[in-house]
Design an enzyme around this catalytic site. Structure first.
Site, PDB file in Angstrom:
ATOM      1  N   CYS A 171     -41.681 -79.306 -17.003  1.00  0.00           N
ATOM      2  CA  CYS A 171     -41.759 -77.842 -17.151  1.00  0.00           C
ATOM      3  C   CYS A 171     -40.354 -77.360 -17.486  1.00  0.00           C
ATOM      4  CB  CYS A 171     -42.280 -77.201 -15.867  1.00  0.00           C
ATOM      5  SG  CYS A 171     -43.928 -77.768 -15.389  1.00  0.00           S
TER       6      CYS A 171
ATOM      7  N   GLY B  64     -38.845 -75.054 -19.565  1.00  0.00           N
ATOM      8  CA  GLY B  64     -38.339 -73.731 -19.890  1.00  0.00           C
ATOM      9  C   GLY B  64     -37.561 -73.100 -18.744  1.00  0.00           C
ATOM     10  N   PRO B  65     -36.513 -72.365 -19.045  1.00  0.00           N
ATOM     11  CA  PRO B  65     -36.014 -71.986 -20.360  1.00  0.00           C
ATOM     12  C   PRO B  65     -35.040 -72.967 -21.002  1.00  0.00           C
ATOM     13  CG  PRO B  65     -34.848 -70.723 -18.695  1.00  0.00           C
ATOM     14  CD  PRO B  65     -35.864 -71.568 -17.971  1.00  0.00           C
ATOM     15  N   GLY B  66     -34.684 -74.055 -20.327  1.00  0.00           N
ATOM     16  CA  GLY B  66     -33.944 -75.113 -21.000  1.00  0.00           C
ATOM     17  C   GLY B  66     -32.586 -75.489 -20.448  1.00  0.00           C
ATOM     18  N   GLY B  67     -32.080 -74.759 -19.487  1.00  0.00           N
ATOM     19  CA  GLY B  67     -30.769 -75.097 -18.928  1.00  0.00           C
ATOM     20  C   GLY B  67     -30.740 -76.472 -18.276  1.00  0.00           C
ATOM     21  N   LYS B  68     -31.738 -76.758 -17.447  1.00  0.00           N
ATOM     22  CA  LYS B  68     -31.803 -78.077 -16.805  1.00  0.00           C
ATOM     23  C   LYS B  68     -32.046 -79.167 -17.840  1.00  0.00           C
ATOM     24  CE  LYS B  68     -34.975 -76.903 -13.834  1.00  0.00           C
ATOM     25  NZ  LYS B  68     -35.078 -75.485 -14.178  1.00  0.00           N
TER      26      LYS B  68
ATOM     27  N   CYS C 189     -38.488 -73.536  -6.285  1.00  0.00           N
ATOM     28  CA  CYS C 189     -37.559 -72.547  -5.714  1.00  0.00           C
ATOM     29  C   CYS C 189     -38.344 -71.670  -4.751  1.00  0.00           C
ATOM     30  CB  CYS C 189     -36.851 -71.741  -6.798  1.00  0.00           C
ATOM     31  SG  CYS C 189     -37.942 -70.839  -7.882  1.00  0.00           S
TER      32      CYS C 189
END
Length: 196
Positions: free
Chosen positions: A4, A6-10, A126
């Site tokens: 999963c 989105g949004p892509g930072g990880k 989270c």
């Protein structure tokens, strides 16, 4: 696999780490607009990273035994991030937890099937709500009929921290708290599929 993404930072961080370790990351995000954000986050990397737009609950059926490592940062109520988003408390309802449980359960079940023998799944939310964390994991482990075991998540998480995290209780899972750890109320469990 970042299931999963989105949004892509990880995903960007994981892709860089994977590349440094000689591995390849696949990012998956079902929602097209969020998949675009993932692609944008990954664009700075020197090599392209595949971004899929598939239903994560089907990944086990379409790609059984495929991935060495999977991050499932599951869609959740976000109750653990209220310190940063206090206004969100007014948008939350008790029903939200129950509504997400089916999706979370479907995602973790599919992810466990998509693991290679010996592969590791990180289930992360989270939210500190046990119906989104320990209950989802316990059900998935029960359904796995002995093919999945908990790793010592507490020891692994502690090994990455410069400070003593004071992680009491169950070593198979870690629950971080704002008042104790200075972070969101994050939950993580590391599960390993049995080697054949």
């Amino acid at each position: 696999l970042d299931l999963c993404a989105g949004p892509g930072g990880k995903a960007a961080l994981l892709a860089a780490e994977a590349r440094a370790g000689g591995a390849v990351l696949v990012a998956n995000e079902l929602v097209p607009a969020r998949a675009t954000l993932v692609r944008n986050a990954l664009a700075a990397l020197p090599e392209p990273v595949p971004v899929w737009e598939v239903d994560g609950t089907l990944i086990g059926a379409t790609h059984p035994g495929t991935f060495d490592r999977i991050l499932l940062d599951a869609p959740c109520t976000g109750l653990g991030a209220l310190r940063r988003r206090p206004e969100a408390r007014w948008r939350k309802k008790p029903k939200d937890v129950a509504d997400l449980a089916g999706l979370q359960s479907g995602l973790i079940d599919a992810a466990l099937v998509a693991l290679k023998p010996g592969g590791i799944l990180a289930y992360v939310t989270c939210s500190p709500h046990t119906a989104e964390t320990r209950a989802i994991v316990a059900l998935a482990v029960k359904k796995s009929a002995g093919t999945v075991t908990h790793l010592d998540t507490a020891a692994i998480v502690q090994s990455f921290s410069a400070a003593n995290l004071d992680l009491p209780g169950d070593t198979g899972s870690v629950q971080l708290w704002p008042h104790r750890h200075g972070t969101d109320a994050m939950f993580i469990t590391l599960l390993q599929r049995a080697a054949e």
